[in-house]
Scaffold this motif. Structure first.
Motif, short mmCIF file in Angstrom:
data_model
loop_
_atom_site.label_atom_id
_atom_site.label_comp_id
_atom_site.label_asym_id
_atom_site.label_seq_id
_atom_site.Cartn_x
_atom_site.Cartn_y
_atom_site.Cartn_z
N GLU A 133 0.82 -1.21 0.00
CA GLU A 133 0.00 0.00 0.00
C GLU A 133 0.86 1.27 0.00
N ASN A 134 1.94 1.29 0.79
CA ASN A 134 2.76 2.50 0.86
C ASN A 134 4.27 2.22 0.83
N PHE A 135 4.65 1.11 0.23
CA PHE A 135 6.06 0.69 0.23
C PHE A 135 6.27 -0.33 -0.88
N LEU A 136 7.48 -0.38 -1.43
CA LEU A 136 7.85 -1.40 -2.40
C LEU A 136 8.89 -2.32 -1.77
N VAL A 137 8.97 -3.53 -2.26
CA VAL A 137 10.04 -4.45 -1.85
C VAL A 137 10.61 -5.13 -3.08
N ILE A 138 11.81 -5.65 -2.92
CA ILE A 138 12.48 -6.43 -3.95
C ILE A 138 12.50 -7.88 -3.48
N ASN A 139 12.16 -8.80 -4.37
CA ASN A 139 12.27 -10.21 -4.04
C ASN A 139 13.74 -10.59 -4.19
N PRO A 140 14.43 -10.89 -3.10
CA PRO A 140 15.86 -11.18 -3.18
C PRO A 140 16.19 -12.45 -3.96
N ASP A 141 15.24 -13.35 -4.09
CA ASP A 141 15.48 -14.57 -4.86
C ASP A 141 15.40 -14.31 -6.37
N GLU A 142 14.77 -13.21 -6.75
CA GLU A 142 14.62 -12.88 -8.17
C GLU A 142 15.62 -11.81 -8.62
N CYS A 143 16.10 -11.01 -7.68
CA CYS A 143 17.05 -9.94 -7.99
C CYS A 143 18.35 -10.54 -8.54
N ILE A 144 18.84 -9.96 -9.64
CA ILE A 144 20.08 -10.46 -10.24
C ILE A 144 21.28 -9.57 -9.87
N ASP A 145 21.09 -8.71 -8.91
CA ASP A 145 22.17 -7.87 -8.38
C ASP A 145 22.80 -6.95 -9.42
N CYS A 146 22.02 -6.53 -10.40
CA CYS A 146 22.57 -5.67 -11.46
C CYS A 146 22.77 -4.24 -10.98
N GLY A 147 21.95 -3.80 -10.02
CA GLY A 147 22.12 -2.47 -9.45
C GLY A 147 21.53 -1.32 -10.24
N VAL A 148 20.85 -1.58 -11.34
CA VAL A 148 20.31 -0.46 -12.13
C VAL A 148 19.20 0.29 -11.41
N CYS A 149 18.55 -0.33 -10.46
CA CYS A 149 17.47 0.32 -9.71
C CYS A 149 17.99 1.33 -8.69
N GLU A 150 19.15 1.06 -8.12
CA GLU A 150 19.66 1.88 -7.01
C GLU A 150 19.75 3.37 -7.34
N PRO A 151 20.38 3.77 -8.46
CA PRO A 151 20.48 5.21 -8.74
C PRO A 151 19.16 5.84 -9.18
N GLU A 152 18.17 5.04 -9.53
CA GLU A 152 16.89 5.58 -9.97
C GLU A 152 16.02 6.10 -8.82
N CYS A 153 16.31 5.67 -7.61
CA CYS A 153 15.48 6.06 -6.47
C CYS A 153 15.82 7.48 -6.01
N PRO A 154 14.85 8.40 -6.10
CA PRO A 154 15.12 9.79 -5.72
C PRO A 154 15.30 10.00 -4.22
#
Length: 112
Positions: A30-51
C-alpha cells in the motif's frame, strides 16, 4: 548480495526503480515497495533511480532487517513491472526518518 528497499521508500513509493528492473522483481504494498531477493540479479540499475536513496545492497547497515522485510512481503504482495502513480503527499515524507515504525502498512498495493 542482493538489493533491498529500505525505510526512505515508506510513504514515498516513487516507483522509478520499477521501470528499469530487467527481471521485474519489485512487489507493491500500500505505501512501500520491496524487492524479491530470490529474483534480484544484483545488477544495481534500480539503485540510482530512487530519488530518496531507499535502495541499498543488503550488505549495508541494517541489511539483515531489511532483507527479512523484503523477503516476507515479496511473498504476499503483487508483482509490478510498470511505474504506477506515487502517493500525492509523498513530498511531505521524503526527508523524514523512522517511517517504517510510524507508517508502514502490511496491506498489498493494487499491483498496477
Amino acid at each position: 548480495m542482493t538489493y533491498i528497499v529500505t525505510d526512505p521508500c515508506v510513504k514515498c513509493k516513487f516507483m522509478d526503480c520499477v521501470e528499469v528492473c530487467p527481471v521485474d522483481c519489485f512487489y507493491e504494498g500500500e505505501n512501500f515497495l520491496v524487492i524479491n531477493p530470490d529474483e534480484c540479479i544484483d545488477c544495481g540499475v534500480c539503485e540510482p533511480e530512487c530519488p530518496v536513496d531507499a535502495i541499498k545492497p543488503d550488505t549495508e547497515d541494517e541489511g539483515t532487517k531489511w532483507l527479512e522485510i523484503n523477503t516476507k512481503y515479496a511473498a504476499v504482495w503483487p508483482n509490478i513491472s510498470e511505474k504506477g502513480t506515487p502517493p500525492a503527499d509523498r513530498e511531505e515524507y521524503e526527508r523524514e526518518t523512522g517511517k517504517y515504525e510510524k507508517y508502514f502498512s502490511e496491506k498489498p498495493g493494487d499491483g498496477k
